[in-house]
Enzyme design. Structure first.
Site: not given
Ligand code: 0X9
Ligand code: ZN
Length: 418
Positions: A181, A184, A239, A309, A361, A384
């Site tokens: 992303h 980030e 993003r 992330h 989520y 994260e």
């Molecule tokens: O939504 C996403 O892609 C990630 N969060 S973000 O705020 N950085 O965009 C979380 C993804 C989590 N999933 C895995 N890769 N397990």
């Molecule tokens: Zn991300």
């Protein structure tokens, strides 16, 4: 001398803030908390069917979602929320100020840097600067080599830095992808700091020397180069990738929805305007294909795969696309517990952890599920990084080192325990 430094700082600020950069002055970030399943559903629908910029996606009832809006839509958006009784508070009152401060901080650090490396690893850098640093490292350090995993849509190299004291030994691998992303920035900076830590500690620091003698270390510091370049040149809050989507005026695919693991499911969008647009088919994108090929090249040897992330301070495992738990979940949980324990023990930074679908989520088509499900890597995690919303994606450069140190401590503890 002093005048010279001041002039340099202004020149750098001007260079970064070229006229083509989006001005976020007056933009706000709202933190909304859905209290009912209906309210949650409303936020989710809104996210996946529009170009509204969620900084934190709607996760669950009673969990906050962060939404970036411009000053003009404030009245409309707060009315929309009020009509559904969704409470909110203002998290960041003026994003323009944060943006300006970030540029000043970066420029000031640059002006004061007098180290002998191609970049100051305690600061943020452009794609070109990071590539120059990696090239220099590979030319001067015998344990470093570079591999190009492919090129991005706009033709930039997707580069993996390989740290190995003996490539022919086919040691177990620790694999990292960073900055999938674009906005980030702390993720790439953390990976670069860890690369620097390992490469400068080998041969002198006994702990690092042992870790390099035992394992190969592979990092993709900027997995989404076009998006990353765009965050520097034009839009700090971008993003996705920068692909032109057929039949739409909206640009970009969310690389972290384009993998073949539950592709197309909940928590990804079919709308090219959404920030979670999955693309038309798994691996349609050059960026996700490059990661697929880079990790597949080490099939059978990858011991941990970590996707970096930000933000929200979480350690996450598979699955993302279903709330079902993998059979190895107890082992994953044990590893995460050790990692988070060591991370938090460093400076007290609080992290939550668990499987993605339950802890945050449902997200379909993500790296971590692909690495686990299709590559068989049990220790596959998404981290994260900092913070929990004070600065969001604009984490000040003076937090790069503490973020990287605590993360590295967590990772080392985990790696030593699996
Ligand atoms: O939504 C996403 O892609 C990630 N969060 S973000 O705020 N950085 O965009 C979380 C993804 C989590 N999933 C895995 N890769 N397990
Ligand atoms: Zn991300």
């Amino acid at each position: 001398m002093k005048l010279c430094v001041i002039a340099l700082i202004f020149a750098l600020i001007l260079a970064i803030s070229s006229a083509s950069r989006i001005n976020y002055s007056g933009n706000l970030v709202l933190r909304a908390i859905p209290e009912t399943p209906e309210q949650l559903e409303f936020l989710r629908d809104w996210e996946s069917t529009s170009s509204i910029d969620f900084w934190i996606l709607p996760a669950a009832v009673k969990q906050f979602a962060d939404i970036r809006i411009n000053a003009e839509s404030y009245a409309h958006v707060t009315q929309l929320l009020a009509e559904r009784n969704i409470s909110h508070k203002i998290l960041i009152a003026d994003l323009g100020q944060l943006d300006k401060k970030e540029q000043q901080n970066i420029a000031l650090r640059r002006a004061l840097y007098n180290g002998n490396k191609a970049i100051d690893v305690e600061n943020y850098h452009t794609y070109e600067e990071v590539m120059a640093y990696l090239t220099d490292l590979a030319n001067t350090n015998p344990i470093v080599s570079l591999k190009t995993g492919g090129t991005s849509e706009e033709g930039r190299d997707i580069v993996q830095a390989i740290i190995s004291s003996d490539l022919s030994a086919n040691k177990p691998v620790h694999f990292f992808d960073c900055n999938i992303h674009a906005r980030e920035w702390i993720t790439g900076a953390t990976c670069i700091w860890i690369i620097d830590q390992i490469t400068s500690g080998y041969g002198s620091d006994p702990e690092i020397t042992a870790l390099v003698d035992q394992y190969d270390w592979k990092f993709i510091p900027i997995a989404n180069p076009d998006g990353y370049a765009y965050t520097w040149n034009t839009d700090r809050n971008w993003r996705k990738t920068r692909i032109v989507n057929n039949g739409s005026t909206c640009i970009g695919v969310d690389v972290n929805r384009n993998f073949l693991a539950g592709f197309g499911g909940t928590g990804s969008s079919g709308d090219p305007c959404s920030n979670t647009f999955r693309g038309n088919v798994a691996f349609s994108e050059k960026e996700s294909s490059a990661l697929r090929d880079l990790i597949a090249a080490d099939r059978g040897r990858v011991k941990t795969a970590v996707s970096m992330h930000s933000y929200s301070q979480m350690f996450l495992s598979a699955y993302g696309y279903t709330t079902d738990l993998p059979p190895e979940y107890p082992e994953m949980f044990r590893a995460m517990e050790i990692a988070v324990g060591a991370l938090t023990a460093t400076y007290g930074t609080k992290y939550t952890y668990g499987n993605t679908a339950v802890t945050i989520y449902i997200a379909s088509g993500v790296t971590t599920d692909h690495y686990y499900e299709n590559e068989g890597i049990v220790h596959s995690y998404t981290i994260e990084l900092r913070d929990s919303g004070t600065y969001g994606f604009q984490l000040p450069p003076d937090q790069i080192v503490p973020t990287a140190i605590e993360t590295w401590n967590g990772l080392k503890a985990m790696i030593n325990a699996i």
